[in-house]
Design a protein around this motif. Structure first.
Motif, PDB file in Angstrom:
ATOM      1  N   VAL A  75      13.052  48.307 -19.466  1.00  0.00           N
ATOM      2  CA  VAL A  75      11.632  48.458 -19.767  1.00  0.00           C
ATOM      3  C   VAL A  75      11.048  47.083 -20.101  1.00  0.00           C
ATOM      4  CG1 VAL A  75       9.990  49.576 -21.344  1.00  0.00           C
ATOM      5  CG2 VAL A  75      12.061  50.786 -20.638  1.00  0.00           C
ATOM      6  N   SER A  76       9.867  46.782 -19.523  1.00  0.00           N
ATOM      7  CA  SER A  76       9.200  45.498 -19.787  1.00  0.00           C
ATOM      8  C   SER A  76       8.640  45.481 -21.209  1.00  0.00           C
ATOM      9  CB  SER A  76       8.081  45.265 -18.781  1.00  0.00           C
ATOM     10  OG  SER A  76       6.998  46.151 -19.050  1.00  0.00           O
ATOM     11  N   GLN A 117       5.559  44.959 -22.039  1.00  0.00           N
ATOM     12  CA  GLN A 117       4.313  45.731 -22.051  1.00  0.00           C
ATOM     13  C   GLN A 117       4.618  47.231 -22.128  1.00  0.00           C
ATOM     14  OE1 GLN A 117       1.801  45.154 -18.634  1.00  0.00           O
ATOM     15  NE2 GLN A 117       0.177  46.435 -19.442  1.00  0.00           N
ATOM     16  N   GLN A 118       5.593  47.682 -21.352  1.00  0.00           N
ATOM     17  CA  GLN A 118       5.958  49.097 -21.384  1.00  0.00           C
ATOM     18  C   GLN A 118       6.518  49.480 -22.750  1.00  0.00           C
ATOM     19  OE1 GLN A 118       8.591  48.818 -18.028  1.00  0.00           O
ATOM     20  NE2 GLN A 118       7.105  49.736 -16.621  1.00  0.00           N
ATOM     21  N   GLU A 119       7.303  48.580 -23.329  1.00  0.00           N
ATOM     22  CA  GLU A 119       7.865  48.824 -24.663  1.00  0.00           C
ATOM     23  C   GLU A 119       6.739  48.965 -25.699  1.00  0.00           C
ATOM     24  OE1 GLU A 119      11.285  46.742 -27.401  1.00  0.00           O
ATOM     25  OE2 GLU A 119      11.243  46.280 -25.257  1.00  0.00           O
TER      26      GLU A 119
END
Length: 117
Positions: free
Chosen positions: A17-18, A20-22
């Motif tokens: 997970v990136s 930003q996604q995190e």
């Protein structure tokens, strides 16, 4: 960093997970999502499964099967066992008889052209 990992049959899927996604994940409530509702997920899953199959065991495409059947019919040949199940068998048959089939088509087109004059 969050890592998503799951196993389907003999395939293990892994995704990192990136940042930003995190950050977005930290804002969510606990939710269950049905992956069948994601447009394109099933096709992507099919593609990843097919990619994981060793080439020798990959099923031939419908077009390859039809091509082998056409060659067999027009050259009066028997089709090999498993030609519809193993791409390698189907492709070997096509390659083995392709030149003879092309010659037959060339002769047929030549005769047809002379008859139509």
């Amino acid at each position: 960093m969050n890592i998503i990992e799951f196993k389907l049959g003999n395939i293990t899927y892994h995704f990192t997970v990136s940042k930003q996604q995190e950050a977005l994940l930290s804002l969510t409530d606990e939710v269950t999502i049905d992956l069948a509702t994601w447009q394109g997920f099933s096709e992507a899953l099919d593609a990843s499964i097919l990619k994981a199959i060793p080439e020798a065991l990959t099923p031939p495409s419908t077009q390859e099967i039809k091509h082998a059947q056409t060659i067999a019919h027009e050259l009066n040949l028997s089709l090999p066992e498993n030609y519809t199940k193993q791409v390698i068998v189907c492709r070997q048959f096509i390659q083995q008889h392709l030149i003879a089939h092309q010659r037959l088509l060339s002769m047929f087109n030549n005769v047809k052209g002379k008859l139509l004059k």
